[in-house]
Design an enzyme around this catalytic site. Structure first.
Site, PDB file in Angstrom:
ATOM      1  N   HIS A 178      53.295  42.232  42.021  1.00  0.00           N
ATOM      2  CA  HIS A 178      52.400  42.219  43.185  1.00  0.00           C
ATOM      3  C   HIS A 178      52.897  41.205  44.206  1.00  0.00           C
ATOM      4  O   HIS A 178      53.628  40.271  43.867  1.00  0.00           O
ATOM      5  CB  HIS A 178      50.979  41.818  42.768  1.00  0.00           C
ATOM      6  CG  HIS A 178      50.252  42.835  41.960  1.00  0.00           C
ATOM      7  ND1 HIS A 178      49.633  42.520  40.771  1.00  0.00           N
ATOM      8  CD2 HIS A 178      50.023  44.159  42.166  1.00  0.00           C
ATOM      9  CE1 HIS A 178      49.059  43.607  40.271  1.00  0.00           C
ATOM     10  NE2 HIS A 178      49.275  44.611  41.099  1.00  0.00           N
ATOM     11  N   CYS A 217      44.840  36.067  39.875  1.00  0.00           N
ATOM     12  CA  CYS A 217      44.328  37.397  39.482  1.00  0.00           C
ATOM     13  C   CYS A 217      43.227  37.343  38.449  1.00  0.00           C
ATOM     14  O   CYS A 217      42.605  38.360  38.152  1.00  0.00           O
ATOM     15  CB  CYS A 217      45.465  38.294  39.018  1.00  0.00           C
ATOM     16  SG  CYS A 217      46.468  37.628  37.693  1.00  0.00           S
TER      17      CYS A 217
END
Length: 253
Positions: A161, A246
């Protein structure tokens, strides 16, 4: 009072998706203790902790940031790039509704993971990665543009990501480990850090950041810039391409 959305790790955590790392053994019990320590940092600083309903059948469910992105009172519910993760969405939607957020939803054929979204001021950097496609980025742009957010697409090929490679400091400086960043020049202010696990910071307040304990040189670099740095051990999540960002969704006034 700022709020924090989190979800307890699944007993199946070790079965989570991997893209750029080799699979190694994950200690689920240690992960649970590390998660509790992470949450305690926020709770001790006055954050209200809101737990999303457990999803023990979803190995990656603990990485709750990938499922939802919050812009003030608007929550954009993501459509996971990995099909195996789409079962996480319903419980995250319920949590967002319970805390009173307005909802916008990414729909097929769009895919968007929250880990690909980095907000700096009113700019939204979005990683065009293996998990986030052009249609998902276009839907996000349409959802947030009316509120004055500018969406900027960033290529991501070296990590899972965007926020696996870069995050930002309280003053808006983007930090990253250069070998993991496709093009640092795309960010107006970029600071290279010396360690892979030093790329991820969570801003706790205007002078304090939270980061992995596995990046002591980066910690020293940030302290030299005048920041207070809180560290936590998240080794079991790092084995699964996770990081301190996250594991939660931060809701700020």
């Amino acid at each position: 009072m700022p709020r924090l959305l989190v979800r307890r790790p699944s007993p199946r955590l070790a079965d989570g998706e991997l893209t750029h790392l080799e699979r190694v053994a994950v200690d689920a019990d240690l992960a649970a203790r590390q998660w509790a320590g992470y949450v305690d940092v926020f709770r001790s600083r006055g954050w209200e902790v809101v737990e999303v309903e457990p999803a023990d059948d979803q190995p990656d469910g603990v990485f709750v940031e990938d499922a939802i992105i919050v812009f003030g009172d608007l929550a954009v519910l993501c459509r996971a790039g990995a099909e195996s993760r789409r079962g996480e969405a319903d419980t995250v939607r319920a949590a967002a509704e319970a805390v009173g957020l307005r909802l916008s939803t990414i729909t097929a054929p769009g895919t968007l993971d929250g880990g690909d979204v980095l907000k700096v001021g009113r700019t939204v950097y979005v990683g065009a990665s293996s998990r986030t496609n052009a249609d998902g980025i276009a839907q996000l742009r349409a959802a947030v543009k009316p509120a004055g957010w500018e969406v900027v697409e960033i290529p991501v090929s070296r990590v899972l990501h965007l926020k696996s490679g870069v995050t930002s400091l309280p003053d808006g400086t983007v930090i990253g480990f250069t070998p993991l960043v496709d093009d640092p020049a795309l960010f107006p202010e970029f600071l290279a850090v010396p360690e892979e696990h030093g790329t991820a910071v969570v801003v706790l307040d205007e002078s304090t950041v939270l980061m992995s304990s596995d990046a002591p040189q980066t910690r020293a670099l940030l302290e030299d810039r005048g920041l207070d740095v809180v560290t936590v051990d998240v080794s079991e999540f790092e084995k699964l391409e996770g990081c301190v960002t996250c594991l939660s969704v931060r809701l700020r006034e």
